[in-house]
Design a protein around this motif. Structure first.
Motif, PDB file in Angstrom:
ATOM      1  N   SER A 136       0.821  -1.213   0.000  1.00 45.70           N
ATOM      2  CA  SER A 136       0.000   0.000   0.000  1.00 45.70           C
ATOM      3  C   SER A 136       0.857   1.266   0.000  1.00 45.70           C
ATOM      4  CB  SER A 136      -0.939   0.004   1.199  1.00 45.70           C
ATOM      5  OG  SER A 136      -0.192   0.030   2.394  1.00 45.70           O
ATOM      6  N   SER A 137       2.182   1.123  -0.044  1.00 43.99           N
ATOM      7  CA  SER A 137       3.007   2.321  -0.041  1.00 43.99           C
ATOM      8  C   SER A 137       4.073   2.326  -1.139  1.00 43.99           C
ATOM      9  CB  SER A 137       3.657   2.520   1.329  1.00 43.99           C
ATOM     10  OG  SER A 137       4.505   1.426   1.622  1.00 43.99           O
ATOM     11  N   HIS A 138       5.015   1.409  -1.107  1.00 45.78           N
ATOM     12  CA  HIS A 138       6.145   1.531  -2.030  1.00 45.78           C
ATOM     13  C   HIS A 138       6.537   0.233  -2.746  1.00 45.78           C
ATOM     14  CE1 HIS A 138       8.018   0.159   1.707  1.00 45.78           C
ATOM     15  NE2 HIS A 138       8.994  -0.303   0.963  1.00 45.78           N
ATOM     16  N   LYS A 139       5.810  -0.833  -2.542  1.00 52.98           N
ATOM     17  CA  LYS A 139       6.122  -2.090  -3.226  1.00 52.98           C
ATOM     18  C   LYS A 139       5.004  -2.450  -4.199  1.00 52.98           C
ATOM     19  CE  LYS A 139       9.021  -4.178   0.342  1.00 52.98           C
ATOM     20  NZ  LYS A 139       9.178  -5.334   1.244  1.00 52.98           N
ATOM     21  N   PHE A 140       5.317  -3.369  -5.109  1.00 53.24           N
ATOM     22  CA  PHE A 140       4.376  -3.819  -6.127  1.00 53.24           C
ATOM     23  C   PHE A 140       4.388  -5.343  -6.150  1.00 53.24           C
ATOM     24  CE2 PHE A 140       6.683  -0.030  -7.365  1.00 53.24           C
ATOM     25  CZ  PHE A 140       5.655   0.887  -7.524  1.00 53.24           C
ATOM     26  N   ALA A 141       3.282  -5.944  -6.577  1.00 52.89           N
ATOM     27  CA  ALA A 141       3.221  -7.403  -6.611  1.00 52.89           C
ATOM     28  C   ALA A 141       2.440  -7.893  -7.817  1.00 52.89           C
ATOM     29  CB  ALA A 141       2.579  -7.938  -5.334  1.00 52.89           C
ATOM     30  N   VAL A 142       2.817  -9.082  -8.264  1.00 51.73           N
ATOM     31  CA  VAL A 142       2.031  -9.847  -9.233  1.00 51.73           C
ATOM     32  C   VAL A 142       1.564 -11.083  -8.492  1.00 51.73           C
ATOM     33  CG1 VAL A 142       2.055 -11.163 -11.372  1.00 51.73           C
ATOM     34  CG2 VAL A 142       3.312  -9.023 -11.235  1.00 51.73           C
ATOM     35  N   PHE A 143       0.250 -11.282  -8.463  1.00 57.55           N
ATOM     36  CA  PHE A 143      -0.335 -12.433  -7.781  1.00 57.55           C
ATOM     37  C   PHE A 143      -0.952 -13.358  -8.809  1.00 57.55           C
ATOM     38  CE2 PHE A 143      -4.084 -14.525  -5.954  1.00 57.55           C
ATOM     39  CZ  PHE A 143      -3.461 -15.270  -4.965  1.00 57.55           C
ATOM     40  N   ILE A 144      -0.570 -14.632  -8.765  1.00 57.27           N
ATOM     41  CA  ILE A 144      -1.139 -15.642  -9.654  1.00 57.27           C
ATOM     42  C   ILE A 144      -1.873 -16.659  -8.782  1.00 57.27           C
ATOM     43  CG2 ILE A 144      -0.659 -17.412 -11.385  1.00 57.27           C
ATOM     44  CD1 ILE A 144       1.883 -15.879 -12.107  1.00 57.27           C
ATOM     45  N   PRO A 145      -3.189 -16.800  -8.964  1.00 56.71           N
ATOM     46  CA  PRO A 145      -3.946 -17.761  -8.156  1.00 56.71           C
ATOM     47  C   PRO A 145      -3.655 -19.202  -8.573  1.00 56.71           C
ATOM     48  CG  PRO A 145      -5.390 -16.730  -9.756  1.00 56.71           C
ATOM     49  CD  PRO A 145      -4.056 -16.059  -9.881  1.00 56.71           C
ATOM     50  N   HIS A 146      -3.895 -20.124  -7.669  1.00 59.39           N
ATOM     51  CA  HIS A 146      -3.579 -21.530  -7.928  1.00 59.39           C
ATOM     52  C   HIS A 146      -4.440 -22.139  -9.036  1.00 59.39           C
ATOM     53  CE1 HIS A 146      -7.175 -22.159  -5.509  1.00 59.39           C
ATOM     54  NE2 HIS A 146      -7.168 -23.406  -5.909  1.00 59.39           N
ATOM     55  N   ASN A 147      -5.587 -21.529  -9.354  1.00 65.13           N
ATOM     56  CA  ASN A 147      -6.476 -22.102 -10.366  1.00 65.13           C
ATOM     57  C   ASN A 147      -6.262 -21.492 -11.753  1.00 65.13           C
ATOM     58  OD1 ASN A 147      -7.545 -19.618  -9.770  1.00 65.13           O
ATOM     59  ND2 ASN A 147      -9.626 -20.323  -9.467  1.00 65.13           N
ATOM     60  N   ASP A 148      -5.164 -20.795 -11.956  1.00 66.30           N
ATOM     61  CA  ASP A 148      -4.860 -20.227 -13.266  1.00 66.30           C
ATOM     62  C   ASP A 148      -4.270 -21.309 -14.172  1.00 66.30           C
ATOM     63  OD1 ASP A 148      -4.523 -18.453 -15.332  1.00 66.30           O
ATOM     64  OD2 ASP A 148      -3.435 -16.977 -14.154  1.00 66.30           O
ATOM     65  N   THR A 149      -4.402 -21.101 -15.474  1.00 69.01           N
ATOM     66  CA  THR A 149      -3.879 -22.078 -16.430  1.00 69.01           C
ATOM     67  C   THR A 149      -2.355 -22.127 -16.338  1.00 69.01           C
ATOM     68  OG1 THR A 149      -3.863 -20.350 -18.113  1.00 69.01           O
ATOM     69  CG2 THR A 149      -5.775 -21.783 -18.067  1.00 69.01           C
ATOM     70  N   GLY A 150      -1.820 -23.327 -16.307  1.00 66.83           N
ATOM     71  CA  GLY A 150      -0.377 -23.509 -16.277  1.00 66.83           C
ATOM     72  C   GLY A 150       0.268 -23.201 -14.937  1.00 66.83           C
ATOM     73  N   TYR A 151      -0.497 -23.258 -13.845  1.00 65.43           N
ATOM     74  CA  TYR A 151       0.048 -22.924 -12.530  1.00 65.43           C
ATOM     75  C   TYR A 151       1.026 -24.007 -12.081  1.00 65.43           C
ATOM     76  CZ  TYR A 151       0.229 -21.666  -7.597  1.00 65.43           C
ATOM     77  OH  TYR A 151       0.650 -21.299  -6.357  1.00 65.43           O
ATOM     78  N   ASP A 152       2.244 -23.597 -11.842  1.00 68.28           N
ATOM     79  CA  ASP A 152       3.288 -24.477 -11.316  1.00 68.28           C
ATOM     80  C   ASP A 152       4.170 -23.598 -10.436  1.00 68.28           C
ATOM     81  OD1 ASP A 152       5.337 -26.214 -10.754  1.00 68.28           O
ATOM     82  OD2 ASP A 152       5.919 -26.566 -12.838  1.00 68.28           O
ATOM     83  N   GLU A 153       4.116 -23.838  -9.134  1.00 67.63           N
ATOM     84  CA  GLU A 153       4.801 -22.950  -8.181  1.00 67.63           C
ATOM     85  C   GLU A 153       6.288 -22.798  -8.475  1.00 67.63           C
ATOM     86  OE1 GLU A 153       4.029 -23.916  -4.113  1.00 67.63           O
ATOM     87  OE2 GLU A 153       1.930 -23.290  -4.249  1.00 67.63           O
ATOM     88  N   SER A 154       6.962 -23.882  -8.801  1.00 71.11           N
ATOM     89  CA  SER A 154       8.409 -23.784  -9.030  1.00 71.11           C
ATOM     90  C   SER A 154       8.715 -22.954 -10.285  1.00 71.11           C
ATOM     91  CB  SER A 154       9.028 -25.175  -9.133  1.00 71.11           C
ATOM     92  OG  SER A 154       8.454 -25.900 -10.196  1.00 71.11           O
ATOM     93  N   LYS A 155       7.935 -23.144 -11.347  1.00 78.20           N
ATOM     94  CA  LYS A 155       8.151 -22.355 -12.569  1.00 78.20           C
ATOM     95  C   LYS A 155       7.852 -20.877 -12.327  1.00 78.20           C
ATOM     96  CE  LYS A 155       7.191 -25.773 -16.157  1.00 78.20           C
ATOM     97  NZ  LYS A 155       6.259 -26.126 -17.253  1.00 78.20           N
ATOM     98  N   ILE A 156       6.772 -20.616 -11.619  1.00 79.59           N
ATOM     99  CA  ILE A 156       6.391 -19.224 -11.347  1.00 79.59           C
ATOM    100  C   ILE A 156       7.437 -18.551 -10.474  1.00 79.59           C
ATOM    101  CG2 ILE A 156       4.673 -17.744 -10.238  1.00 79.59           C
ATOM    102  CD1 ILE A 156       2.572 -19.838 -11.077  1.00 79.59           C
ATOM    103  N   GLU A 157       7.884 -19.248  -9.442  1.00 80.32           N
ATOM    104  CA  GLU A 157       8.901 -18.682  -8.550  1.00 80.32           C
ATOM    105  C   GLU A 157      10.187 -18.384  -9.329  1.00 80.32           C
ATOM    106  OE1 GLU A 157      10.951 -19.649  -4.227  1.00 80.32           O
ATOM    107  OE2 GLU A 157       9.301 -20.874  -4.955  1.00 80.32           O
TER     108      GLU A 157
END
Length: 173
Positions: A136-157
């Motif tokens: 809410s102040s100085h950082k930014f994020a991209v959030f990918i939910p677990h039900n998105d197409t092609g979700y793989d935690e290791s690849k996303i990380e």
């Protein structure tokens, strides 16, 4: 209580990098991801593939309804319901009623815009999850939910780290 989803979020401190990360996330085939920022970032809509909002159409239609309501209200009260001849003027004099019609146009359009925005954003949310308080102040994020197409935690990380994420967090909501 609202149902939230689990997923993975990459956190950045530079808005240029988050723009690049959003574009790369979309190019990687993700469609349900969200970018979190404390302020608007120029070009983010294109980077995320966000289409034009439907809210202006609601605003236009509600404004037209407000204009019509103002016209009918002034006509009904001055020419039909309370027809009083004042100084030989016509019962319905359009220039005298333009301020009322204008005000109702703005009132209907503004209230419907706020209502449509609340509906589109699913506001109010009860106890929304917090990925990082600094978003809410100085950082930014991209959030990918677990039900998105092609979700793989290791690849996303790995992708987030390659794109310059300072931190990668998993959410368990």
């Amino acid at each position: 209580m609202a149902q939230y989803t689990k997923g993975i979020a990459g956190i950045w401190e530079d808005e240029h990098l988050i723009l690049k990360a959003a574009r790369k996330t979309r190019e990687s085939g993700f469609t349900k991801f969200d970018v979190i920022s404390a302020y608007p970032i120029h070009g983010m809509e294109e980077a995320c593939g966000i289409k034009r909002s439907w809210i202006p159409y609601v605003t236009f239609v509600a404004g037209c309804v407000g204009l019509t309501a103002g016209l009918l209200l002034t006509w009904w009260t001055s020419a039909v319901n309370w027809a009083v001849n004042v100084g030989g003027k016509p019962f319905f004099s359009l220039p005298a009623f333009i301020p009322i019609m204008f005000e109702l146009t703005i009132l209907f359009a503004a209230l419907s815009s706020v209502g449509a925005l609340f509906y589109a954003c699913k506001i109010p949310r009860i106890d929304p999850p917090s990925i990082d308080p600094d978003l809410s102040s100085h950082k930014f994020a991209v959030f990918i939910p677990h039900n998105d197409t092609g979700y793989d935690e290791s690849k996303i990380e790995k992708m987030f780290k390659e794109l310059g994420a300072k931190e990668v967090k998993k959410t368990e909501y």
